[in-house]
Design a protein around this motif. Sequence first.
Motif, PDB file in Angstrom:
ATOM      1  N   GLN B 120      -2.355   1.972  12.713  1.00  0.00           N
ATOM      2  CA  GLN B 120      -1.490   1.597  11.609  1.00  0.00           C
ATOM      3  C   GLN B 120      -0.144   2.285  11.768  1.00  0.00           C
ATOM      4  O   GLN B 120      -0.084   3.448  12.181  1.00  0.00           O
ATOM      5  CB  GLN B 120      -2.130   2.006  10.279  1.00  0.00           C
ATOM      6  N   HIS B 123       1.265   6.169  10.271  1.00  0.00           N
ATOM      7  CA  HIS B 123       0.068   6.566   9.553  1.00  0.00           C
ATOM      8  C   HIS B 123       0.109   7.991   9.044  1.00  0.00           C
ATOM      9  O   HIS B 123      -0.255   8.274   7.907  1.00  0.00           O
ATOM     10  CB  HIS B 123      -1.193   6.367  10.404  1.00  0.00           C
ATOM     11  N   ALA B 126       2.436   9.362   5.194  1.00  0.00           N
ATOM     12  CA  ALA B 126       2.288   9.337   3.743  1.00  0.00           C
ATOM     13  C   ALA B 126       0.997   9.944   3.226  1.00  0.00           C
ATOM     14  O   ALA B 126       0.818  10.095   2.023  1.00  0.00           O
ATOM     15  CB  ALA B 126       2.412   7.891   3.244  1.00  0.00           C
ATOM     16  N   ASN B 129      -1.145   8.568   0.164  1.00  0.00           N
ATOM     17  CA  ASN B 129      -0.392   7.438  -0.382  1.00  0.00           C
ATOM     18  C   ASN B 129      -0.152   6.348   0.645  1.00  0.00           C
ATOM     19  O   ASN B 129       0.671   5.466   0.414  1.00  0.00           O
ATOM     20  CB  ASN B 129       0.961   7.921  -0.920  1.00  0.00           C
ATOM     21  N   TYR B 130      -0.859   6.439   1.770  1.00  0.00           N
ATOM     22  CA  TYR B 130      -0.566   5.501   2.836  1.00  0.00           C
ATOM     23  C   TYR B 130      -0.662   4.038   2.407  1.00  0.00           C
ATOM     24  O   TYR B 130       0.235   3.233   2.733  1.00  0.00           O
ATOM     25  CB  TYR B 130      -1.445   5.741   4.064  1.00  0.00           C
ATOM     26  N   LEU B 133       2.515   2.956   0.970  1.00  0.00           N
ATOM     27  CA  LEU B 133       3.560   2.822   1.986  1.00  0.00           C
ATOM     28  C   LEU B 133       3.407   1.504   2.745  1.00  0.00           C
ATOM     29  O   LEU B 133       4.371   0.762   2.960  1.00  0.00           O
ATOM     30  CB  LEU B 133       3.496   4.000   2.962  1.00  0.00           C
ATOM     31  N   PHE B 134       2.149   1.207   3.116  1.00  0.00           N
ATOM     32  CA  PHE B 134       1.926  -0.020   3.871  1.00  0.00           C
ATOM     33  C   PHE B 134       2.272  -1.245   3.032  1.00  0.00           C
ATOM     34  O   PHE B 134       2.866  -2.205   3.515  1.00  0.00           O
ATOM     35  CB  PHE B 134       0.471  -0.100   4.349  1.00  0.00           C
ATOM     36  N   TYR B 203      -3.282  -3.793   8.711  1.00  0.00           N
ATOM     37  CA  TYR B 203      -3.815  -3.416   7.403  1.00  0.00           C
ATOM     38  C   TYR B 203      -5.325  -3.252   7.450  1.00  0.00           C
ATOM     39  O   TYR B 203      -5.876  -2.270   6.959  1.00  0.00           O
ATOM     40  CB  TYR B 203      -3.431  -4.473   6.364  1.00  0.00           C
TER      41      TYR B 203
END
Lengths: 287, 290, 263
Positions: B120, B123, B126, B129-130, B133-134, B203
């Motif tokens: 990802q 990666h 964040a 909180n990833y 972000l994505f 994702y």
Amino acid sequence: MLELVRQYFVSAIVVASALAPTAAGISLIYGVMRYPNFALGEFMTVGGYLALVLSAALGMPLPLAALAAALAAGVISLAVDQTAFRAVRRAGILPPILLSLGLMLILQNVVRIIWGNGSWQLNVPLARPYQLWGFSVTPYQLISIVVSAVTLGAAYVVLMRTRFGKAVRALADNPDLALVSGVEPEPVYAGVTFMAGFLAAIGGVLLGLQSVLTPLMGWDSLLPAFAIAILGGLGNVMGAGIAALIIGLAGEYSLLFVQSSYKSAVAFVVLALILIVRPTGILGERP
Amino acid sequence: MLDFLIAIVTFTAIYAMVSLGLNLQWGQAGLVNLGQVAFFATGAYTAAILTRANVPFLWAILAAAALAAVLGALVALITPHLREDYLAIVTLGFAELVRLILLNEKEIGNGPNGINAIPQPLHGVAGANYPLLFALLTLAALAAVFLFNERLRGAPLGRLLRAIRDDESVVASIGKSVLAFKVEAFSLGAAMAGAAGAFYAAYLTFIAPEMFTASVSIYVLVAVLIGKRGSNFGTLLGAVFVSILLEGSDFIKDYIPFGTGVQIAAFRIIVMGAVLMLVVLARYRTMVES
Amino acid sequence: MTTELLNVSMPELETRHLVKRFGGMQAISDCNLRIAGGSITGLIGPNGAGKSTVFSMISGFLRSDGGEIWFKGRRIDGLPAHRVARLGIIRTFQTPHELRELSVLENLMVVPRSQFGESLAGLLPFGGRRVRKEEHEIEERAIAVLRTVGLEHHAQHRAADLSGGQKKLLEIARCMMCNPKVALLDEPTAGVNPSLINDLMEVIRVLHNGGVTVVIIEHNMNVVMRLCGHVVVLDRGAVMCEGTPDSIQRDERVLAAYLGSPP
């Protein structure tokens, strides 16, 4: 190698026997009502599973169950036509195509909800293959071929010998002329949709007889059936029978070159070539 | 709940990109395409393979879009004179062909097992909180696609594509190559689906051929239809509806006391089919071709 | 000196032994047309004589099954329709092919070729100004053409909402917008309100005065007599006779074939 080639010949006919009735149904709707019905593959599935229920759960003999399932599929096909497709008769070709896609999703997943994702077997006793003129054929393969031929023959007689059939052919050949000569289209459309559902369901039972029932059996047969319908000439039931043999042979003999899971891809490639090279079809139907 | 919302937003953005691609092809230029999933899959596999080989995500997106565009151009090039119904059959079949290739050619993506452990982007950055972000990255991509489509719609190019939709013989009669513009529209729409595929792969971090069935093509068709063919904003709303229906039920299935996973999955597809039929019955008057 | 003579005698547009079959039927057989540059040529003949078929073949919409088509010393049969149009041969359609969902103005604005706004580069952020300027110029020209045909008040209407006669005018307007060298007009007055026919003829004259060679398929003999300098009669896919409007009107074979009654 030669043995393989011979055996492929048998399986080609067997495969063709299950696909031909469905293709004839597609061909009739396409030829008379002028749209490709993508839901007809699912009527195979529905037919196969209904025959399973009627024979296994209700204890009907399989031939009777198959007939009842086909009648039921015809009625379902007719009911959907009258409630949905009838509204878009004059709306061009796109709306009925989209409706048939919606119906395809619905039927396939109704089957999934009731019977799950797994495969089911029609309850027929195991049988030893015959040796027939040097070919090895199981009784069910023979039955499948005979039933398919009889069904197509019956459909052919209906189309050639009855007033209904005459009207069907008139509408397929030249709708404008048919309408001014006083052909009432709606009863013909109703008859054709019933026949298409009926034929596809027979195809589904035959496919179940040859192997197993799965929710995807109709979808997997859809492209080959379309290839057959278009190769055979739209509205042409006997053409569908002959084209089924051609597509069946192409699919089986392609196994000499590609993996078996590409069989329906072979049919699609044949289909795409027909459409791209001769956009008007092969056996010379209307443009 | 927030996780759920972020997931829905991400899925919506991905579906919206695929749908906007179809809206460009079908809504603007009138090119029937029942095989949009093929380009989505092409993008997903391209990006998955590249990012696993340590190619940066941005380049992977571009490659995914480019390869999908080439494939789209190819389809448009071999089918220029096909009637609408034949185009429907050919595109549907083409997507199935792509799926069969992914299933059988194990060198591409491990056949039915698919590709897992897809990296990802950003990666480590964040932390917890990833997903947010994505989602923001995906939304940014969606915004770019949306703005591009809107600009095209208002531009002379959009006008010409609508002219082709209305009557391609007129466009030929004034000396313009219908084929060239069809190829352009088709490959642009395919590129959008391809880019969306890159986000999808990153994702989920796992992709397999079974995710790219014809149903996906029909879902995005529903999104475009709900939004009134041609309208980008409407397509966006359609995509929201479709992804809530599809992915929303995944998140609530723990709270539903009845039905197996298979049954719930099947049920939502039935709803999708019913929606498709109802939208067509409500809107067919606006779809009549001359 | 000799080249000049040659230019005078060589037709601008020519078909040689053109053949077209539909199924088993020979729609066009050995059709030889010679269209002089700068002329208004009327193409007449009974229904089914193959007039529109000849137009379709010249304009590249239909492939011929034999024979040749020449334009300004260049063989053009086999070229796709858009390539023929690029040479300056612009056809109109017998049944109007308006772009239904576009406005009348847009119907003309799509015409100019190689618009920057129709390229992908035109979509880029810095392309905006150039596109606007180009659009402005195209719009001015389109309005001018609409004014010529009297459709300027309908500029913003959906083309589908025009009346049948107005759609015919739009066909000619689109042809004008193309700056053609040769205009192939397929029954421009058919279905047009008789009160509009004079205006329509005036429009065709304007087109012609701009240096355009006009070939016109027409059933209204009154229009043919007043507009055309040369008339070609087509019958059963071949040229039956040709000449000045007066001589054609007196030709007995024409009367027999065209009016369907023996003289």
